[in-house]
Design an enzyme around this catalytic site. Structure first.
Site, PDB file in Angstrom:
ATOM      1  N   GLY A  77      -7.587  12.349   9.055  1.00  0.00           N
ATOM      2  CA  GLY A  77      -8.999  12.157   9.319  1.00  0.00           C
ATOM      3  C   GLY A  77      -9.651  13.322  10.026  1.00  0.00           C
ATOM      4  N   MET A  78      -8.902  14.104  10.778  1.00  0.00           N
ATOM      5  CA  MET A  78      -9.479  15.193  11.550  1.00  0.00           C
ATOM      6  C   MET A  78      -9.204  16.558  10.944  1.00  0.00           C
ATOM      7  SD  MET A  78     -11.222  14.024  14.056  1.00  0.00           S
ATOM      8  CE  MET A  78     -11.342  15.388  15.218  1.00  0.00           C
ATOM      9  N   LYS A 112      -2.136  22.628  14.226  1.00  0.00           N
ATOM     10  CA  LYS A 112      -3.310  21.801  13.973  1.00  0.00           C
ATOM     11  C   LYS A 112      -4.391  22.077  15.001  1.00  0.00           C
ATOM     12  CE  LYS A 112      -5.050  17.269  12.864  1.00  0.00           C
ATOM     13  NZ  LYS A 112      -4.748  15.943  12.336  1.00  0.00           N
ATOM     14  N   ASP A 134      -3.938   7.137  17.006  1.00  0.00           N
ATOM     15  CA  ASP A 134      -3.694   7.061  15.570  1.00  0.00           C
ATOM     16  C   ASP A 134      -2.233   6.710  15.282  1.00  0.00           C
ATOM     17  OD1 ASP A 134      -4.657   7.052  12.995  1.00  0.00           O
ATOM     18  OD2 ASP A 134      -4.408   9.196  12.675  1.00  0.00           O
TER      19      ASP A 134
END
Length: 668
Positions: free
Chosen positions: A46-47, A65, A163
């Site tokens: 999602g990110m 990331k 998450d």
């Protein structure tokens, strides 16, 4: 559902000099900070995207990331977002636990903060479920227990994962489960709206309280809800609350808050306790861990199968001596839960898990008033909440037990001990046998035995130098035996403002330095050369050396890592500016033995480190028992035998140093 990220993850370039580069397979490769070369996408979430990258400096592959969503940033919010991401990266980097992905580095570019993580070769739990459909109850419980232990370390660092789901749990071939993907992690109490006015995360795993008007935002309780969803999916083959959109999932929770459990067997109480919609009534982490352990060790549990032979997670340590069986704890079979009818007067559902909590306490404590343990392990600091329940901490402050002397074990059936995992001779985790070994470990078992615990009733958890006090404060552990030097500032207020109490010292270590065996740039013969040359010295963050050495004229590295092992890694890197590691002589001796021909010790310098057994303050029952154990250990041959077995070979001296005086045990 199961095709999200599969290791640590990272975004592509975020503005600045990377704004116009996509780093696709066909395009020139992006290099971050002149060090990390992005090679290929290995997942997306999602990110953003996660990349496999090559660390040019250390010649290894890593996962990278970014922490910022560039679509959510505007020129007016950029500075604030960058500052927040820096703080998050620092917090995430402090987490040291075998069930949490290792963060190597934090890098900042023009409009992005990156975290560099260990690249893991393992299947995600999502992959396993896609292939097999469901897991057997023992295996699901084993994975769930490991994830829970990782979450406890995450929450102890004041970080919320946000998450937790099968796609973010990696499972190695040896059974080790690792929680990954901190791309959307945040601090407790952070603003819940972070992206275009929406709550981020995966809809099926989002806790219902995140959508209430007065929601405090993501909390550890919301991570535990997501773990409950994950466990349900692992054994039932589907998520408990379906829906592609957030509103669909939330509507299903509202209409059917009690999903059917057909195949969960002894896991049913744990799952239902984690899926209580009111976060205040949801299972806490300590109780959930105790219940999961019960599922694993009770062969009589329904559908448990080979639960008794299941591989335990690294923090559930077996005895180093196979010939000495662990002391068994009486355990009745775990029965499926009995539904509790709603209360007409309150108009709300009663907490479904409270009866199971009491049952678990009775099983573990063998007391009719077993619920006191559960409350004592709750959220109150310094045992204040335990005071109202007759816990060991509460009774030690004046609430007696009708004339009978209470022992720590009466309200704590498992002795939780924080230890190091990277100090040869003192405390080292053996990944092959999945056990801890060393002087501190033997001492921990000896103390536990004196307190009435069998070896099977002792559980070890890795604690890094800079959050040992936090592990105590959050009641993740009862004791810390991890080369914890006794200092006045730690007894008054530690790095996080929390004071600890000590019993001991049980060992006196000298101070020293470790340097490279061969250096092309400097000739270093003794500690005065370090001072005169002004070379960078590395030590663990929040260690006693961090404040003491600058006062003695030594030049410290610009930023200190949270473990001595990280310092050693920098020392072994020929391109690093770190030329010395400062620590205790016994720790450095272990590193020399583990790296023959690469590093050497300099002569010791002035000062000594008295190691103590740390605990929460205002715990006289616990401290009294530990001090009594230490007196017995130091007075006899046990102390000498532990030294000869673990340390004499490292320091080259068969005779142990002088026995320390138990100055921190006066009056106990």
């Amino acid at each position: 559902m199961h095709n999200e990220d599969r290791t640590g993850r990272a975004d592509d370039g975020q503005g600045g000099r990377f704004a116009d580069r996509r780093a696709d397979d066909e395009a020139p490769r992006t290099v971050i900070d002149d060090r990390y070369e992005l090679l290929e996408r290995i997942g997306s979430g999602g990110m953003g995207e996660v990349w496999k990258a090559h660390d040019r400096r250390l010649n290894r592959f890593v996962a990278v990331k970014g922490l910022l969503d560039r679509n959510a940033m505007t020129p007016s919010t950029q500075a604030t977002a960058m500052q927040r991401a820096r703080r998050e990266a620092e917090a995430i980097a402090k987490i040291e636990h075998q069930n949490v992905v290792t963060v190597h580095d934090q890098v900042e570019t023009d409009h992005q903060v990156w975290i560099v993580m260990k690249l893991l070769e393992a299947r995600s739990l999502g992959d396993l479920l896609s292939r097999d459909g469901v897991l057997a109850v023992p295996r699901a419980a084993n994975i769930g227990l490991q994830v829970l232990q990782g979450l406890r370390a995450v929450h102890a660092a004041s970080v919320v994962h946000r998450d937790v789901k099968p796609g973010n749990v990696l499972v190695r071939d040896d059974g080790l489960a690792i929680l990954v993907d901190f791309g959307i992690a945040t601090f407790e109490g952070a603003d819940r709206v972070t992206r275009t006015g929406s709550v981020i995360g995966t809809p099926s795993y989002l806790a219902p309280e995140l959508f209430t008007p007065a929601s405090p935002g993501p909390t550890p309780a919301s991570d535990l809800w997501a773990l409950g969803v994950t466990l349900y999916e692992a054994v039932e083959g589907r998520v408990p609350f379906a829906g592609q959109e957030v509103w669909e999932v939330q509507e299903n929770i509202r209409q059917s808050p009690d999903p059917a459990l057909l195949y969960s067997g002894p896991l049913a109480p744990v799952i239902q306790g984690l899926l209580v919609t009111d976060p205040r009534e949801r299972l806490d982490a300590a109780t959930a861990e105790a219940m999961l352990r019960e599922v694993l060790v009770d062969p009589a549990s329904p559908n448990a199968g080979a639960a008794g032979a299941a591989t335990h997670p690294p923090t559930a340590v077996s005895t180093p001596n196979p010939s000495t069986p662990p002391t068994p704890v009486p355990r009745p079979a775990v029965r499926p839960p009995t539904p509790v009818p709603p209360s007409p007067a309150a108009g709300k559902r009663r907490p479904r898990h409270r009866g199971w909590q009491v049952a678990a306490a009775v099983v573990c404590v063998a007391l009719l008033a077993g619920a006191g343990w559960l409350v004592a392990r709750g959220d109150g600091e310094d045992g204040k909440q335990g005071d109202r329940t007759g816990s060991a901490e509460g009774q030690s402050q004046g609430q007696g037990n009708s004339g009978s002397q209470e022992r720590w074990k009466d309200t704590h059936p498992t002795l939780e001990i924080g230890v190091k995992d990277d100090q040869p001779g003192l405390s080292k985790f053996d990944r092959k046998t999945r056990t801890y070994r060393g002087y501190d470990i033997d001492l921990a078992y000896a103390i536990a035995e004196s307190m009435g615990y069998g070896k099977g009733e002792v559980a070890f958890t890795t604690v890094a130098t800079d959050y040992r006090s936090t592990a105590l404060k959050t009641k993740q552990v009862d004791l810390v035996i991890a080369s914890y030097s006794i200092t006045d500032d730690r007894k008054t207020a530690g790095p996080d403002g929390y004071s600890v109490d000590f019993a001991g010292p049980y060992y006196e270590a000298s101070r020293g330095f470790l340097v490279r065996e061969k250096s092309a740039k400097y000739t270093i013969n003794d500690s005065s050369d370090l001072r005169d040359l002004g070379v960078e010295v590395c030590t663990a963050r929040e260690s006693t050396y961090e404040k003491a050495l600058p006062k003695q004229g030594f030049t410290m590295a610009k930023s200190q890592p949270n473990t001595y092992q990280d310092c050693l890694d920098k020392l072994l890197d020929p391109k690093s500016d770190v030329y010395a590691v400062a620590s205790d002589d016994i720790i450095l001796a272990g590193y020399v033995e583990a790296n023959p021909g690469k590093v050497r010790r300099l002569e010791n310098i002035q000062g000594a480190e008295g190691y103590g057994v740390a605990m929460r303050p205002k715990s006289p029952v616990l401290k009294g028992e530990v001090c009594s154990a230490l007196r017995t250990i130091l007075a006899g041959r046990v102390w000498e035998d532990m030294y000869k077995e673990n340390l004499s070979g490292l320091v080259g001296d068969k005779n142990p140093p002088g026995r320390p005086e138990l100055t921190e045990c006066e009056g106990y």
